[in-house]
Structure formats: structure tokens, C-alpha cells
Design a protein around this motif. Structure first.
Motif, mmCIF file in Angstrom:
data_model
loop_
_atom_site.group_PDB
_atom_site.id
_atom_site.type_symbol
_atom_site.label_atom_id
_atom_site.label_comp_id
_atom_site.label_asym_id
_atom_site.label_seq_id
_atom_site.Cartn_x
_atom_site.Cartn_y
_atom_site.Cartn_z
ATOM 1 N N LEU A 9 44.688 37.133 5.574
ATOM 2 C CA LEU A 9 44.475 36.876 4.146
ATOM 3 C C LEU A 9 45.873 36.651 3.566
ATOM 4 C CD1 LEU A 9 42.330 36.978 1.807
ATOM 5 C CD2 LEU A 9 43.040 39.340 1.476
ATOM 6 N N ASP A 12 49.034 38.494 5.056
ATOM 7 C CA ASP A 12 48.709 39.833 5.546
ATOM 8 C C ASP A 12 47.518 39.784 6.501
ATOM 9 O OD1 ASP A 12 50.664 40.944 3.976
ATOM 10 O OD2 ASP A 12 49.309 41.332 2.289
ATOM 11 N N LEU A 13 47.375 40.850 7.259
ATOM 12 C CA LEU A 13 46.178 40.999 8.085
ATOM 13 C C LEU A 13 44.998 41.193 7.135
ATOM 14 C CD1 LEU A 13 45.261 41.489 11.099
ATOM 15 C CD2 LEU A 13 45.442 43.894 10.593
ATOM 16 N N PRO A 15 41.614 42.527 5.525
ATOM 17 C CA PRO A 15 41.045 43.880 5.633
ATOM 18 C C PRO A 15 39.735 43.924 6.409
ATOM 19 C CG PRO A 15 40.853 43.046 3.385
ATOM 20 C CD PRO A 15 41.670 42.059 4.133
ATOM 21 N N ARG A 16 39.031 42.777 6.477
ATOM 22 C CA ARG A 16 37.743 42.781 7.174
ATOM 23 C C ARG A 16 37.672 41.654 8.189
ATOM 24 N NH1 ARG A 16 33.198 45.298 3.972
ATOM 25 N NH2 ARG A 16 31.844 43.835 5.050
ATOM 26 N N ALA A 68 41.652 44.753 11.103
ATOM 27 C CA ALA A 68 41.594 46.010 10.342
ATOM 28 C C ALA A 68 40.193 46.608 10.502
ATOM 29 C CB ALA A 68 41.946 45.730 8.889
ATOM 30 N N GLY A 69 39.281 46.298 9.575
ATOM 31 C CA GLY A 69 37.925 46.854 9.648
ATOM 32 C C GLY A 69 37.012 45.959 10.455
ATOM 33 N N ASP A 88 41.836 48.824 12.922
ATOM 34 C CA ASP A 88 42.358 49.785 11.946
ATOM 35 C C ASP A 88 43.873 49.617 11.755
ATOM 36 O OD1 ASP A 88 42.337 51.798 10.117
ATOM 37 O OD2 ASP A 88 42.276 53.428 11.577
ATOM 38 N N ILE A 89 44.308 48.368 11.741
ATOM 39 C CA ILE A 89 45.733 48.077 11.543
ATOM 40 C C ILE A 89 45.879 47.363 10.207
ATOM 41 C CG2 ILE A 89 47.619 46.574 12.406
ATOM 42 C CD1 ILE A 89 46.561 47.282 15.221
ATOM 43 N N CYS A 90 46.940 47.596 9.487
ATOM 44 C CA CYS A 90 47.183 46.800 8.290
ATOM 45 C C CYS A 90 48.678 46.539 8.118
ATOM 46 C CB CYS A 90 46.570 47.444 7.048
ATOM 47 S SG CYS A 90 47.270 49.001 6.587
ATOM 48 N N SER A 110 49.961 51.332 10.132
ATOM 49 C CA SER A 110 50.212 50.503 8.947
ATOM 50 C C SER A 110 51.646 49.983 9.025
ATOM 51 C CB SER A 110 50.023 51.329 7.676
ATOM 52 O OG SER A 110 50.511 50.610 6.575
ATOM 53 N N TYR A 112 53.139 48.330 6.424
ATOM 54 C CA TYR A 112 53.693 48.099 5.082
ATOM 55 C C TYR A 112 54.917 48.985 4.888
ATOM 56 C CZ TYR A 112 49.750 45.258 3.668
ATOM 57 O OH TYR A 112 48.843 44.232 3.557
#
Lengths: 112, 471
Positions: A9, A12-13, A15-16, A68-69, A88-90, A110, A112
Motif C-alpha cells: 500500500l 508500505d507493506l 495491512p491485509r 501482515a494480516g 504479522d509484519i509491518c 515491525s 517502523y
């Protein structure tokens, strides 16, 4: 050659796994342990869905999915197909890729 | 309205365990407080339980990465900007850290200062119905409706409001397919806990080890393959109701653990010695005779005593007389709408067969039969050939039944059938309306006394009167 699929997105990775319309596919051909050739392409899915994402992963002979999810059903399907799923990575995609290529990535982190 | 609070001040207030954070942790709904850009400043315990994310990981993340909600990419004002500085509500779904898709009700609201500028955002998340798609279609499928006029069902309807107002455990018994799950959900919806989650767990569906972690949760690495900590259903149901179905399949060791939980309301996740206090109402259901199981020593007597505070027995469909006709019509209407068909009804033979069939699978079987008939009906009348073939050979048919000539043990005569069909179906809402009107008449219109008579709080009565349009 090692290929990795990352739902994104912007930079960024995503979220879904099931809702991402942009997918980054990175292929690495290692020449030595520290050097190699990296190819990147972004695939845009018309209608994002977990099924479309799984089909893409199989069609592109992906070895690793970083996301991620993700629902258990699709996580298990990909693993069953021999694809390693790191979930489960962001974080920003560049930081995640760097950690991945250095072999320092693991689920739940994470960047960030 | 929020007076000039800056994020640092807010964060320090929130991190004070004894004040705001402690208060938020007691709420049954997940709460996240964010800065104006959607960066998470704090989350409460219910939010942690629902999403599976620890607060140490969530703080500092953008809310879409913490919550992983579909609304984030479908018009959430945090992502797409605020048209008007007003709260937004949405039915949505999230993916938890244990890779489960959870349907939720989401609200996102801005916190404004005196000048009307956004100084923060507050988000609440409560588990919603897994049938949210059905609800979004206007409740066409009517899954949440209890229908019936028989004396046994009327008795249960009249008991439900007072049962809903207590916090006592409820044991629902009845054959398979009689609507135990629906009744439990109805009691939850009628109770003061209806803002909290209704969490269901089926003991028959999981092996013992998984069931323990499903109910009580586990810590990270407590079990092989447990790469995430899992909150467990008892913690997910905090502030709401946990409905344990097929309780008779609960292994003895877990019966003891459940009993211990019911004594002190503290959950001990697998692999942890640290307990978590939760506020959960327990409802259970079984289609087995638990007394018999106690005699056979396969069910703990003390757990049965603990659960058997309020017992409701749902009668099988074959004992509910005219309810069969009401339910036939109810499901017929439901599936006509669902499949976009217009049918006039059943042929005489089909009606005879439907009325004389014993329905070993009860309401679920009747529902499936009607669904089959409506979807395969190629004319305006449902005939014998539209009904599934097994009805003529299965165990539900009375002996020597020949549909065209049978002197079958129909529960109602042809004339009664018309009377029943022409009467409006008695639904839970209708019963409630009648109860309210009766109570108001008895008390001369005094709402306070009427509420006492009904065993409800004044606000409950007021809310229901408003709902039913009673002035």
C-alpha cells in the motif's frame, strides 16, 4: 533465483493480504553471498481478493510471501503449496526487503 | 469537546494506570485513542484481546496496521479525510494476529477542541455478527427470529426477559436443530450485555488440547506451533456472553478448569501462571441428558449444579403442534425473497407429507426442506416432486404412510390449518409488545410500575416502547 511476493500500500507493506490491489514481486539472482541481481515488478490486481493473490503467487513461482494480516485458510494453503509465509509484519517495503535479504526477518516484527 | 490537549499530555494521562487506562481497560468494547494523523497513542485491554496485538506493539503504529480492518481501505475518514467532523459507524471485519477474520462494529470519531480542530481520534471496536452479510441485506434471511405460538414456546418467550436481566448461567437443552443457539443469542441481545460480544464455542468441534487454548487462550510458544499468544474465547467475551454449545463433549479436565473459572472469574491461559480477571456470562447448551451423564460419571455433578441455575428446554418440532405450519410459511416467505421467486403454496399431497413428517432434525431440517423445495420448484405450487426423496423413505415418516390417501396423524385438521395459516405468526417481538401493553394496562399506564412488573429496568421499557412505537 528466489522470488518474493509482498502486498503493498504505497511504500508500505499492506495491512491485509486479501485487500491489497498492488503487489510487489521481487526476484533475486545471487551471484555471490553479498552480490546479485534484483528485479522488481508491481502487479495491479483488478479485483483484490485472497484467491487472486494465491493464484498470482502460484503463477509467479513465488518462494516467500511477506505480509501482515492473512486468514488462516490462505496461510495454510500457501504453506501447503510449499510457499513460505512470513506474516504479522509491518513497515516500509524497503526496510522489510533489506531485512529479508539479510536473513533477519521473522514473523511479528515491525520495521517502523 | 476536548480542550487543548496535546498528544504528550494525553499519552501521559493514559499511561497513568490508576486513572484513564484503568478505566478504559474495564470497558467491554475495544478502544483506541489516536493522534489527528491516525497514529495509535493507546489501546485498551478489549482492543488487545480482539485484535491480538499487544499495546507495546500497537502504540506508534498507524491505526490501519494495528487494526487491519477492511474499512481502512473502504472510506475510513482517518485515511481519506473528514468531510464533516462527525463520527462514523460501520460494519467491518478485521484479521486478528491469530489469523482469524472477525466481524466487528466499528466507530471512528474525531476529538475536537474549542476551535473545532481535530486534536485526536477515538475508535471503538465491538465484535459483530458473523452473519453481517445477511444483516446488511436487510435481515431477509431472518436468522435472528424466533417464531412460535405453541404453549411450550410461549412459556419460553415469557421467561426470556427476566432471564436476560440476570447474570446467572443458563443451560439450554433440546434436540439438535431446535434453535438452542438462536435462543441463547436472543437472551444475550435482550440483556444489558448486548453492547458486549456474544462469543460462541463448540466443544464437539475441537480436540481437547485445542479446545483448552480456544477457551482459555495460550501464551506464545506454550504449544507446538503457537507462534502467537492467543487470548481465548473467555477473554474475548469480556463484558458479554460466552455460549458453550455441546457442553457434554467438554473433556473432564476442562470441566474442572471451567468450574474453577466460574468460581473466581479468572482465566489462566495455557502456559501462564498469571490470571486475567474477566466479566463473562456463561450460557451452555447440550442435546444430551446431562443428568444421565453425571450418573455415568462422564460429566461433573458440581459443574452441572453450577450451570443449571436456569434451565430452558426447547421442545422438538414434532411436539410443537401448529408451529410446524407457522414455520413452514415463515421459511417459505424467507426463501422466496432470497431466491426471487413467487410461490402460491404447497399442493395438498405435499402439505400432508410436510405435516405428518416427524422432523428428526427439527427446525433445521424443516428449514432445509423448504429451501430445497423453493429452489427446485419450477411452477407456482410446491408439489411432491419438489420435496427431497428421502422424506418418503427416511425415519421421519409415520408407518404405512401413503401421501395421497393416508389417514395420517396430522396434528391439525384441514380447517385448523386454515385458521393457523390465516393468523399472523407470533414472533418474539409480538409477544414482547403484548407483554408491555398488558403491563401498562395493569398499572394504569404507570411506566415505572410496569417496568417493575415486567422485571425490566425503566430504561429498557422506555427503549422497547420507543422501538415498538407504543406511546
Amino acid at each position: 533465483m528466489e522470488t518474493t511476493l509482498i502486498p503493498i500500500l504505497d511504500n508500505d507493506l499492506a495491512p491485509r493480504f486479501d485487500l491489497a490491489s498492488d503487489v510487489l514481486i521481487v526476484s533475486v539472482t545471487r551471484e555471490t553471498s553479498a552480490m546479485g541481481k534484483i528485479d522488481e515488478k508491481v502487479v495491479v490486481l483488478d479485483t483484490p481478493s485472497p484467491e487472486a493473490m494465491c493464484r498470482l503467487a502460484l503463477a509467479e513461482n513465488i518462494q516467500t510471501v511477506i505480509c501482515a494480516g492473512i486468514e488462516k485458510e490462505f496461510f495454510d494453503f500457501l504453506e501447503w503449496k510449499g510457499i513460505r509465509v512470513l506474516d504479522d509484519i509491518c513497515g516500509p517495503v524497503d526496510a522489510i526487503l533489506e531485512a529479508h535479504f539479510m536473513g533477519k526477518i521473522s514473523p511479528g516484527q515491525s520495521y517502523y | 469537546m476536548m480542550h487543548s490537549v496535546n498528544p504528550a499530555q494525553l499519552a501521559s494521562l493514559i499511561n497513568d494506570k490508576d486513572s484513564l487506562s484503568g478505566l478504559f481497560d474495564e470497558l467491554p468494547l475495544g478502544v483506541a485513542v489516536m493522534d489527528p494523523h491516525g497514529t495509535v497513542l493507546m489501546i485498551n485491554k478489549a482492543y488487545e484481546t480482539l485484535t491480538g496485538v499487544g499495546r507495546e506493539h500497537a502504540v506508534g503504529l498507524k491505526c490501519l496496521h494495528a487494526l487491519r480492518c477492511d474499512y481502512c481501505v473502504k472510506g475510513c475518514p482517518v485515511m481519506f479525510g473528514w468531510d464533516q467532523k462527525k463520527g462514523h459507524k460501520s460494519e467491518a471485519n478485521i484479521i486478528s494476529r491469530s489469523r482469524e477474520k472477525i466481524f466487528v462494529r466499528l466507530t471512528v470519531a474525531p476529538l475536537l477542541n474549542e476551535a473545532g480542530n481535530i486534536r485526536g481520534i477515538i475508535e471503538t471496536v465491538t465484535p459483530g455478527s458473523s452473519h453481517s452479510l445477511d444483516e446488511a441485506m436487510g435481515g431477509t434471511f431472518g436468522l435472528g427470529e424466533l417464531v412460535g405460538r405453541s404453549p411450550q414456546i410461549r412459556k419460553i418467550f415469557s421467561m426470556t426477559p427476566s432471564i436476560a436481566q440476570t447474570d446467572s448461567p443458563v443451560l439450554i437443552t433440546g434436540e439438535t436443530g431446535t434453535g438452542k443457539d438462536m435462543l441463547a443469542e436472543e437472551i444475550h441481545n435482550e440483556s444489558d450485555r448486548n453492547d458486549g460480544p456474544f462469543i460462541k464455542v463448540n466443544c464437539g468441534a475441537l480436540p481437547e488440547k485445542l479446545l483448552e487454548s480456544e477457551l482459555f487462550g495460550h501464551t506464545k510458544n506454550a504449544l507446538p506451533g503457537a507462534d502467537h499468544a492467543k487470548p481465548g474465547r473467555l477473554r474475548m467475551a469480556h463484558g458479554g456472553t460466552l455460549f458453550i454449545t455441546e457442553i457434554s463433549d467438554l473433556p473432564m479436565q476442562l470441566q474442572t478448569k471451567l468450574l474453577a473459572y466460574m468460581d473466581d472469574h479468572v482465566v489462566y491461559p495455557v502456559g501462564s501462571t498469571r490470571g486475567v480477571r474477566t466479566d463473562v456470562r456463561i450460557m451452555v447448551a447440550s442435546h444430551h441428558n446431562l443428568d444421565g451423564m453425571v450418573k455415568q460419571k462422564s460429566f461433573r455433578q458440581d459443574l452441572l449444579y453450577r450451570l443449571n441455575v436456569i434451565q430452558l428446554n426447547l421442545p422438538p418440532l414434532r411436539e410443537r403442534g401448529e408451529d410446524i405450519l407457522l414455520l413452514q410459511d415463515h421459511f417459505m416467505k424467507m426463501f422466496q425473497t432470497r431466491f426471487g421467486k413467487t410461490l402460491d403454496g404447497f399442493s395438498k399431497n405435499a402439505e400432508k407429507l410436510l405435516n405428518s413428517y416427524a422432523y428428526p432434525g427439527n427446525i433445521r431440517e424443516l428449514r432445509n426442506l423448504i429451501e430445497y423445495a423453493v429452489s427446485f420448484c419450477d411452477s407456482t405450487v410446491v408439489r411432491m416432486r419438489h420435496l427431497p426423496g428421502y422424506m418418503l423413505q427416511g425415519p421421519g415418516l409415520p408407518n404405512n404412510h401413503t401421501p395421497a390417501t393416508a389417514n395420517h396423524p396430522v396434528r391439525t385438521s384441514a380447517m385448523d390449518t386454515d385458521v393457523v395459516r390465516n393468523a399472523p405468526p407470533e414472533r418474539w417481538e409480538d409477544v414482547q409488545r403484548t407483554m408491555i401493553l398488558d403491563a401498562l394496562v395493569k398499572t394504569g399506564g404507570k411506566k415505572k410500575q410496569a417496568a417493575e412488573l415486567l422485571g425490566w429496568g425503566r430504561s429498557t421499557l422506555w427503549r422497547k416502547m420507543k422501538n415498538f412505537g407504543i406511546e
